[in-house]
Design an enzyme around this catalytic site. Structure first.
Site, mmCIF file in Angstrom:
data_model
loop_
_atom_site.group_PDB
_atom_site.id
_atom_site.type_symbol
_atom_site.label_atom_id
_atom_site.label_comp_id
_atom_site.label_asym_id
_atom_site.label_seq_id
_atom_site.Cartn_x
_atom_site.Cartn_y
_atom_site.Cartn_z
ATOM 1 N N ASP A 35 0.816 -1.220 0.000
ATOM 2 C CA ASP A 35 0.000 0.000 0.000
ATOM 3 C C ASP A 35 0.849 1.270 0.000
ATOM 4 O O ASP A 35 0.437 2.294 0.529
ATOM 5 C CB ASP A 35 -0.958 0.027 1.214
ATOM 6 N N LYS B 226 2.499 2.447 -5.025
ATOM 7 C CA LYS B 226 3.224 2.018 -6.234
ATOM 8 C C LYS B 226 2.439 2.339 -7.497
ATOM 9 O O LYS B 226 3.019 2.640 -8.532
ATOM 10 C CB LYS B 226 3.494 0.504 -6.180
ATOM 11 N N GLY C 93 -3.820 -4.123 -4.489
ATOM 12 C CA GLY C 93 -4.656 -3.085 -5.070
ATOM 13 C C GLY C 93 -3.850 -1.840 -5.338
ATOM 14 O O GLY C 93 -3.142 -1.364 -4.458
ATOM 15 N N HIS C 94 -3.909 -1.346 -6.550
ATOM 16 C CA HIS C 94 -3.287 -0.075 -6.892
ATOM 17 C C HIS C 94 -4.396 0.926 -7.183
ATOM 18 O O HIS C 94 -5.218 0.688 -8.067
ATOM 19 C CB HIS C 94 -2.415 -0.203 -8.152
ATOM 20 N N THR C 95 -4.407 2.026 -6.447
ATOM 21 C CA THR C 95 -5.346 3.096 -6.748
ATOM 22 C C THR C 95 -4.595 4.176 -7.512
ATOM 23 O O THR C 95 -3.574 4.676 -7.047
ATOM 24 C CB THR C 95 -5.948 3.688 -5.462
ATOM 25 N N GLN D 138 2.193 -5.897 -3.076
ATOM 26 C CA GLN D 138 2.507 -5.851 -1.650
ATOM 27 C C GLN D 138 3.863 -5.167 -1.420
ATOM 28 O O GLN D 138 4.292 -4.358 -2.215
ATOM 29 C CB GLN D 138 2.460 -7.255 -1.015
ATOM 30 N N PRO E 198 -9.647 -0.512 7.443
ATOM 31 C CA PRO E 198 -8.783 0.581 7.904
ATOM 32 C C PRO E 198 -7.363 0.067 8.118
ATOM 33 O O PRO E 198 -7.158 -1.033 8.663
ATOM 34 C CB PRO E 198 -9.414 1.015 9.229
ATOM 35 N N ASP F 113 2.377 14.882 1.408
ATOM 36 C CA ASP F 113 1.355 15.868 1.761
ATOM 37 C C ASP F 113 0.466 15.422 2.917
ATOM 38 O O ASP F 113 -0.163 16.260 3.570
ATOM 39 C CB ASP F 113 0.477 16.175 0.539
#
Length: 417
Positions: free
Chosen positions: A14, A17, A41-43, A220, A300, A329
């Protein structure tokens, strides 16, 4: 000799990447995924639109890039086909290794049953069947994507496997699928995936010979590696740079520039040791400001401060040429910011990751915070306190921070020469 560049996560996954792969993929002709499954998961946010990818490489958002799912990946056909449905004209742009192993519905049932049986000692898996599929692979009772070319034979093999293991499944409370539903599933998988299945090992060798620019993408993070992570609270594959060789069929000599991805703080999903976890209001604030909820699960994430000891360990394992520091940020507005620069272990200060990470106490350096870095795309424009923070990460890790992300958008990125 032409080489393939590599992006690898340096923490517990997380790390962000997806944004960097998406950004870098604009300059590459081939993007290949080498390990993991749809538990990853890539957002990615591009032009204000959000994409959540789980199996398809992030290069899919570059219309000119070829995308490969390598042999080291475990593939859930139903999930892959669902993900593919988001995109048009994938033929010729997406390829799937015939040697990748299949995740079948019973793998997911086994995964969830085992987690229930572990009770309060649960590993914290996503329940997606990743571990049982890799277990079948290692015990030589798994099935590969290429077997979908002959569904009749594959069906007979799976029925035989299910019958042999029926007493075990029943004892675990796993419902064995009916033969009719199994056959229908396999035929559906074949029809949906057959045009994309190929020998990706030969393919990537050919692309290298022809001088194509190739980017390898992991899933991962290093601290979840099956060998080098916080076992048993790890994933079931080799997530480090070496996993790219076995997961794609490349030699170590064919790996080029290695970029390690790390958040400007630290997160972890699931159970297991996390030395720099913050259980107070700062941890809660990091979670809220960083929107730290799993792409795949919605869970979470546990949040804490940057662990430079673990990063140095990860950079050494992966041979990192540079660090890409994500989500700087998220630290905007904190009065004080901490970095873990060492551990106390068995009465001594140490600067390495020991076998027993469960019983270390973090040693912190504290830095003044800053008001805002969000959207800054020039290193010189960063506040002095943010520069001091980055330079401390470089000093402790021994690796240059070459890329800094200051928002989810692709354009809000500092690339240092």
């Amino acid at each position: 000799m032409h080489k393939a560049d590599l992006i690898v996560g340096l923490q517990w996954g997380d790390e962000g990447k997806g944004k960097i792969v998406d950004m870098m993929a604009q300059d590459y002709e081939v993007v290949a995924r080498f390990a993991g499954g749809h538990n990853a998961g890539h957002t990615i946010v591009t032009n204000g639109k959000k994409y959540a990818l789980h199996l398809i490489p992030s290069g899919i958002l570059n219309p000119d890039a070829v995308n490969i799912i390598g042999n080291g990946v475990v593939v859930c056909p139903a999930n892959l086909m669902k993900e593919m449905s988001q995109f048009d004209n994938l033929e010729g742009r997406l390829w799937l290794s015939d040697k990748a192993h299949l995740i079948l519905p019973y793998h997911q049932m086994i995964d969830q049953a085992k987690e229930r049986m572990r009770g309060d000692k649960a590993i914290g898996t996503t329940g997606r069947g990743i571990g049982p599929a890799y277990a079948d692979k290692i015990s030589r009772s798994g099935h590969r994507v290429g077997e979908l070319k002959d569904v009749e034979t594959l069906f007979v093999k799976i029925v035989e496997y299910l019958n042999q293991n029926r007493p075990v499944f029943e004892a675990m409370g796993v419902d064995v699928p009916s033969e009719n539903s199994l056959k229908e599933d396999l035929e559906r998988y074949r029809d949906g995936l057959l045009p994309y299945i190929t020998d990706t090992t030969q393919m990537i060798w050919r692309e290298l010979r022809e001088g194509r620019k190739i980017l390898l993408e992991g899933a991962q993070g290093t601290m979840l590696d099956i060998d080098h992570g916080t076992y048993p609270y790890v994933t079931s594959s080799n997530t480090i740079a070496g996993g790219a060789c076995t997961g794609m069929g490349l030699s170590p000599k064919q790996i080029g520039r290695v970029t390690g991805i790390a958040k400007a703080y630290c997160t972890r999903v699931g159970n297991g040791p996390f030395p720099s976890e913050d259980f107070g209001p700062d941890g809660d604030r990091l979670r809220e400001q960083g929107h730290e909820f799993g792409t795949t699960t919605g869970r979470p994430r546990r949040c804490g401060w940057f662990d430079a000891v673990a990063i140095r360990h990860a950079c050494a394992l992966n041979g990192c040429d540079q660090i890409s520091l994500m989500k700087l940020d998220v630290l905007d507005g904190f009065e004080k910011i901490k970095i873990c620069v060492g551990y106390e272990f068995e009465g001594e200060r140490i600067d390495y990751v020991p076998y027993d990470l469960e019983h270390v106490t973090p040693i912190y350096e504290t830095f003044p915070g800053w008001e805002k870095v969000e959207g800054i795309d020039d290193y010189d424009a960063l506040p002095d306190s943010a520069k001091a923070y980055i330079e401390t990460i470089e000093r402790v890790s021994g690796v240059k921070v070459g890329i800094i992300s200051t928002s989810p958008d692709r354009n809000d990125t500092i690339v240092r020469p």
